[in-house]
Design an enzyme around this catalytic site. Structure first.
Site, PDB file in Angstrom:
ATOM      1  N   LEU A 272     -12.783   1.655  -1.450  1.00 56.03           N
ATOM      2  CA  LEU A 272     -11.704   2.648  -1.652  1.00 56.03           C
ATOM      3  C   LEU A 272     -10.823   3.111  -0.418  1.00 56.03           C
ATOM      4  CD1 LEU A 272     -12.983   5.546  -0.943  1.00 56.03           C
ATOM      5  CD2 LEU A 272     -14.090   4.867  -3.133  1.00 56.03           C
ATOM      6  N   ALA A 273      -9.352   3.047  -0.646  1.00 49.17           N
ATOM      7  CA  ALA A 273      -8.668   3.528   0.460  1.00 49.17           C
ATOM      8  C   ALA A 273      -8.784   5.148   0.371  1.00 49.17           C
ATOM      9  CB  ALA A 273      -7.179   3.385  -0.015  1.00 49.17           C
TER      10      ALA A 273
ATOM     11  N   HIS B 262      -8.080  18.104   0.358  1.00 48.30           N
ATOM     12  CA  HIS B 262      -8.600  18.307   1.985  1.00 48.30           C
ATOM     13  C   HIS B 262      -9.618  17.479   1.920  1.00 48.30           C
ATOM     14  CE1 HIS B 262     -10.962  21.233  -0.925  1.00 48.30           C
ATOM     15  NE2 HIS B 262     -11.945  21.116  -0.014  1.00 48.30           N
ATOM     16  N   LYS B 263     -10.583  16.991   0.824  1.00 50.27           N
ATOM     17  CA  LYS B 263     -11.843  16.163   1.020  1.00 50.27           C
ATOM     18  C   LYS B 263     -11.512  15.013   1.196  1.00 50.27           C
ATOM     19  CE  LYS B 263     -13.785  19.022  -2.556  1.00 50.27           C
ATOM     20  NZ  LYS B 263     -14.975  18.880  -3.757  1.00 50.27           N
TER      21      LYS B 263
ATOM     22  N   SER C 278      -3.877  -6.373  -4.634  1.00 54.26           N
ATOM     23  CA  SER C 278      -2.986  -5.768  -3.684  1.00 54.26           C
ATOM     24  C   SER C 278      -3.464  -6.349  -2.356  1.00 54.26           C
ATOM     25  CB  SER C 278      -3.037  -4.127  -3.479  1.00 54.26           C
ATOM     26  OG  SER C 278      -4.655  -4.056  -3.481  1.00 54.26           O
ATOM     27  N   HIS C 279      -4.609  -7.326  -2.313  1.00 55.69           N
ATOM     28  CA  HIS C 279      -4.820  -8.212  -1.287  1.00 55.69           C
ATOM     29  C   HIS C 279      -5.197  -9.340  -1.479  1.00 55.69           C
ATOM     30  CE1 HIS C 279      -4.789  -3.674   0.075  1.00 55.69           C
ATOM     31  NE2 HIS C 279      -4.774  -4.269   1.302  1.00 55.69           N
TER      32      HIS C 279
ATOM     33  N   ASP D  80      -0.696  -1.119  -3.180  1.00 60.57           N
ATOM     34  CA  ASP D  80      -0.424  -0.680  -4.681  1.00 60.57           C
ATOM     35  C   ASP D  80       0.831   0.022  -4.801  1.00 60.57           C
ATOM     36  OD1 ASP D  80      -2.460  -2.055  -6.110  1.00 60.57           O
ATOM     37  OD2 ASP D  80      -3.833  -0.585  -5.275  1.00 60.57           O
TER      38      ASP D  80
ATOM     39  N   ASP E 184     -17.990  -3.866 -10.855  1.00 54.83           N
ATOM     40  CA  ASP E 184     -18.022  -4.611 -12.172  1.00 54.83           C
ATOM     41  C   ASP E 184     -16.789  -5.305 -12.364  1.00 54.83           C
ATOM     42  OD1 ASP E 184     -20.485  -3.826 -12.153  1.00 54.83           O
ATOM     43  OD2 ASP E 184     -20.164  -2.435 -14.089  1.00 54.83           O
ATOM     44  N   ARG E 185     -15.590  -4.751 -12.375  1.00 56.39           N
ATOM     45  CA  ARG E 185     -14.400  -5.284 -12.618  1.00 56.39           C
ATOM     46  C   ARG E 185     -14.239  -6.573 -11.772  1.00 56.39           C
ATOM     47  NH1 ARG E 185      -9.537  -5.841 -10.533  1.00 56.39           N
ATOM     48  NH2 ARG E 185     -10.393  -4.853  -8.689  1.00 56.39           N
TER      49      ARG E 185
ATOM     50  N   ALA F 161      -6.616  -6.876   4.722  1.00 51.14           N
ATOM     51  CA  ALA F 161      -7.289  -7.386   3.558  1.00 51.14           C
ATOM     52  C   ALA F 161      -8.102  -6.263   2.943  1.00 51.14           C
ATOM     53  CB  ALA F 161      -7.991  -8.366   3.990  1.00 51.14           C
ATOM     54  N   ALA F 162      -8.634  -6.802   1.781  1.00 49.19           N
ATOM     55  CA  ALA F 162      -9.569  -5.834   1.285  1.00 49.19           C
ATOM     56  C   ALA F 162     -10.919  -5.701   2.070  1.00 49.19           C
ATOM     57  CB  ALA F 162     -10.067  -6.462  -0.072  1.00 49.19           C
TER      58      ALA F 162
HETATM   59  P1  NDP Z   1      -9.227   1.189  -6.274  1.00 47.84           P
HETATM   60  O1  NDP Z   1      -8.969   2.697  -6.564  1.00 47.84           O
HETATM   61  O2  NDP Z   1      -8.600   0.250  -7.206  1.00 47.84           O
HETATM   62  O3  NDP Z   1     -11.057   1.105  -6.602  1.00 47.84           O
HETATM   63  C1  NDP Z   1     -11.757   1.857  -5.697  1.00 47.84           C
HETATM   64  C2  NDP Z   1     -13.042   1.658  -6.134  1.00 47.84           C
HETATM   65  O4  NDP Z   1     -13.557   2.267  -7.434  1.00 47.84           O
HETATM   66  C3  NDP Z   1     -13.498   0.181  -6.385  1.00 47.84           C
HETATM   67  O5  NDP Z   1     -14.810  -0.266  -5.642  1.00 47.84           O
HETATM   68  C4  NDP Z   1     -13.355  -0.102  -7.857  1.00 47.84           C
HETATM   69  O6  NDP Z   1     -14.270  -1.144  -8.210  1.00 47.84           O
HETATM   70  C5  NDP Z   1     -14.035   1.116  -8.044  1.00 47.84           C
HETATM   71  N1  NDP Z   1     -13.482   1.795  -9.578  1.00 47.84           N
HETATM   72  C6  NDP Z   1     -12.137   1.813  -9.943  1.00 47.84           C
HETATM   73  N2  NDP Z   1     -12.193   2.183 -11.032  1.00 47.84           N
HETATM   74  C7  NDP Z   1     -13.257   2.697 -11.484  1.00 47.84           C
HETATM   75  C8  NDP Z   1     -13.748   3.141 -12.889  1.00 47.84           C
HETATM   76  N3  NDP Z   1     -13.206   3.370 -13.697  1.00 47.84           N
HETATM   77  N4  NDP Z   1     -15.067   3.480 -12.838  1.00 47.84           N
HETATM   78  C9  NDP Z   1     -15.871   3.133 -11.572  1.00 47.84           C
HETATM   79  N5  NDP Z   1     -15.586   2.397 -10.600  1.00 47.84           N
HETATM   80  C10 NDP Z   1     -14.214   2.275 -10.676  1.00 47.84           C
HETATM   81  O7  NDP Z   1      -8.999   0.926  -4.852  1.00 47.84           O
HETATM   82  P2  NDP Z   1      -7.816   1.253  -3.950  1.00 47.84           P
HETATM   83  O8  NDP Z   1      -6.571   1.443  -4.431  1.00 47.84           O
HETATM   84  O9  NDP Z   1      -8.464   2.500  -3.124  1.00 47.84           O
HETATM   85  O10 NDP Z   1      -7.868  -0.096  -2.683  1.00 47.84           O
HETATM   86  C11 NDP Z   1      -7.602  -1.225  -3.155  1.00 47.84           C
HETATM   87  C12 NDP Z   1      -7.817  -2.036  -1.992  1.00 47.84           C
HETATM   88  O11 NDP Z   1      -7.017  -2.000  -0.779  1.00 47.84           O
HETATM   89  C13 NDP Z   1      -9.394  -2.255  -1.415  1.00 47.84           C
HETATM   90  O12 NDP Z   1      -9.787  -3.500  -1.368  1.00 47.84           O
HETATM   91  C14 NDP Z   1      -9.128  -1.645   0.033  1.00 47.84           C
HETATM   92  O13 NDP Z   1     -10.042  -2.206   1.067  1.00 47.84           O
HETATM   93  C15 NDP Z   1      -7.825  -2.280   0.423  1.00 47.84           C
HETATM   94  N6  NDP Z   1      -7.083  -1.647   1.590  1.00 47.84           N
HETATM   95  C16 NDP Z   1      -7.187  -2.008   2.846  1.00 47.84           C
HETATM   96  C17 NDP Z   1      -6.745  -1.425   3.806  1.00 47.84           C
HETATM   97  C18 NDP Z   1      -6.649  -2.153   5.323  1.00 47.84           C
HETATM   98  O14 NDP Z   1      -6.350  -1.582   6.061  1.00 47.84           O
HETATM   99  N7  NDP Z   1      -7.184  -3.309   5.231  1.00 47.84           N
HETATM  100  C19 NDP Z   1      -5.972  -0.174   3.698  1.00 47.84           C
HETATM  101  C20 NDP Z   1      -6.171   0.352   2.362  1.00 47.84           C
HETATM  102  C21 NDP Z   1      -6.714  -0.333   1.351  1.00 47.84           C
HETATM  103  P3  NDP Z   1     -13.809  -2.608  -8.815  1.00 47.84           P
HETATM  104  O15 NDP Z   1     -13.376  -3.378  -7.519  1.00 47.84           O
HETATM  105  O16 NDP Z   1     -14.792  -3.251  -9.505  1.00 47.84           O
HETATM  106  O17 NDP Z   1     -12.331  -2.165  -9.350  1.00 47.84           O
HETATM  107  O1  PYC Z   2      -2.904  -1.332   1.324  1.00 50.74           O
HETATM  108  O2  PYC Z   2      -2.876   0.324   2.416  1.00 50.74           O
HETATM  109  C1  PYC Z   2      -3.105  -1.001   2.123  1.00 50.74           C
HETATM  110  C2  PYC Z   2      -3.267  -1.636   3.535  1.00 50.74           C
HETATM  111  C3  PYC Z   2      -3.105  -1.386   4.573  1.00 50.74           C
HETATM  112  C4  PYC Z   2      -3.413  -2.434   5.565  1.00 50.74           C
HETATM  113  C5  PYC Z   2      -3.692  -3.336   4.577  1.00 50.74           C
HETATM  114  N1  PYC Z   2      -3.601  -3.100   3.653  1.00 50.74           N
END
Ligand code: NDP
Ligand code: PYC
Length: 343
Positions: free
Chosen positions: A185-186, A236-237, A53-54, A194, A313-314, A128-129
């Protein structure tokens, strides 16, 4: 090398080649050479790690945002040494990554001398991520946390309209053996990126991800994007964590809240103009000086308890595969990138 994937034929290209291509695109579409290098590396590394996604998915959004005049691709960040453990950065309507880089050496120096230091950035665009912002600190034995707010597209728990951003949190900690422990994580049920990918691929999203324009729960990503909204993760969390991100990334830094800016005058704009907070801690200062070994103990206990996969890890697995075989990119996307770099 070509293989087939959900999004069509995929090719693999060397990381350096992808990075150079992306750097050319940024320069060609309105950033300075320096900003292009920082962002090109960031996006290529996301693609390398399978952060779909990034990675290159974001390039059209960067290009249209630069073209809209919403962001300054030539901004010169202003770094202020505010207090012994407090750095302020005015990104001056530029990207967060080059502004962070401008303050990074000072942040490490302060964290090592004071035991803890923070970087409070405002007027920045983060598209970005977040893990690339924290992982390098853990590689140097430091613990790092970061918070970024984005654009109003998440309804607070029990609320009626979108107010929070997708507001991610990333954390990195060193381990004695192996890659740092990193999560990123978001605080929304899904990242906005996504949801866009699900819409593009015609996939439904899981229940609890969002609501439609009438506030009704929906699994249709188009309904979420078209007048609807996302929900926080965990009720709420997650909503409380998202509120914390608004306070730390915006109120504490002097940046905009996710609901506090309008890009209506800039059609094509996609990157939020907000803020970012980074906290860096040197664990060697106290009784937790053996932190990296304790982290190893914790991972071993988690494995023993049955959790095989640690967060991060992934990505690390994908990284190793990309470095060995080349970074996977959909052939159609690569052709489009080449057009953007040359056209
Ligand atoms: P995910 O839900 O895909 O993953 C969240 C975290 O959980 C990651 O560290 C991931 O590790 C880990 N994880 C996922 N599945 C498992 C599992 N089964 N067991 C253990 N750990 C697990 O991420 P999001 O969809 O929430 O976010 C995606 C990206 O979007 C992020 O990089 C975030 O920074 C970016 N983002 C950026 C924004 C911005 O404003 N710039 C706004 C919102 C999101 P792994 O990486 O190894 O999969
Ligand atoms: O994936 O939510 C997102 C996001 C917002 C800004 C950059 N990425």
């Amino acid at each position: 090398h070509t293989d087939h994937h959900a999004c069509g034929a995929r090719v693999r290209i060397p990381l350096d080649e992808l990075t150079a291509l992306l750097v050319r695109i940024f320069e060609r579409h309105g950033t300075s050479a320096h900003v292009a290098r920082v962002l090109g590396r960031n996006v290529a590394n996301a693609q390398r790690d399978g952060a779909d996604s990034h990675g290159i998915f974001r390039i059209p959004g960067y290009v249209s945002t630069l073209a809209s005049g919403w962001v300054d691709g030539h901004a010169q960040p202003q770094v202020t040494d505010s207090a012994p453990a407090f750095i302020s950065v005015d990104a001056r309507n530029g990207y967060a990554q080059p502004a962070h880089e401008a303050a990074q050496a000072l942040l490490i120096e302060k964290a090592r001398s004071q035991g803890i230091a923070l970087l409070a950035m405002h007027d920045s665009h983060h598209f970005a991520a977040l893990w690339p912002d924290v992982e390098p600190y853990a590689e140097q034995g430091l613990v790092a946390l970061t918070f970024v707010n984005s654009m109003a597209c998440v309804v607070p728990h029990g609320g009626r309209r979108a107010l929070f951003g997708t507001n991610p949190i990333a954390f990195a900690a060193p381990r004695e053996n192996g890659y740092p422990l990193v999560f990123d994580l978001a605080t929304s049920a899904m990242a906005h990126g996504d949801i866009q990918i699900a819409a593009r691929e015609g996939r439904q999203v899981p229940p609890g991800s969002g609501v439609d324009r009438n506030g009704e729960p929906t699994c249709d990503p188009n309904a979420i994007l078209d007048g609807g909204a996302l929900l926080p993760f965990g009720g709420h969390k997650g909503s409380a964590l998202s509120m914390m991100v608004e306070l730390l990334a915006a109120a504490l830094t002097g940046g905009n809240f996710s609901f506090g800016f309008s890009w209506a005058q800039h059609p094509g704009a996609q990157s939020p103009r907000t803020g970012q907070l980074l906290i860096v801690i040197d664990p060697s200062k106290g009784a937790g000086a053996n932190f990296a070994r304790r982290a190893e103990d914790l991972v071993r206990a988690l494995h023993d308890a049955g959790q095989e996969r640690m967060p991060g890890d992934r990505r690390y697995r994908q990284r190793e595969e990309s470095l060995a075989k080349g970074v996977p990119v959909a052939a159609a996307d690569l052709a489009r990138l080449r057009e953007l770099a040359n056209g």
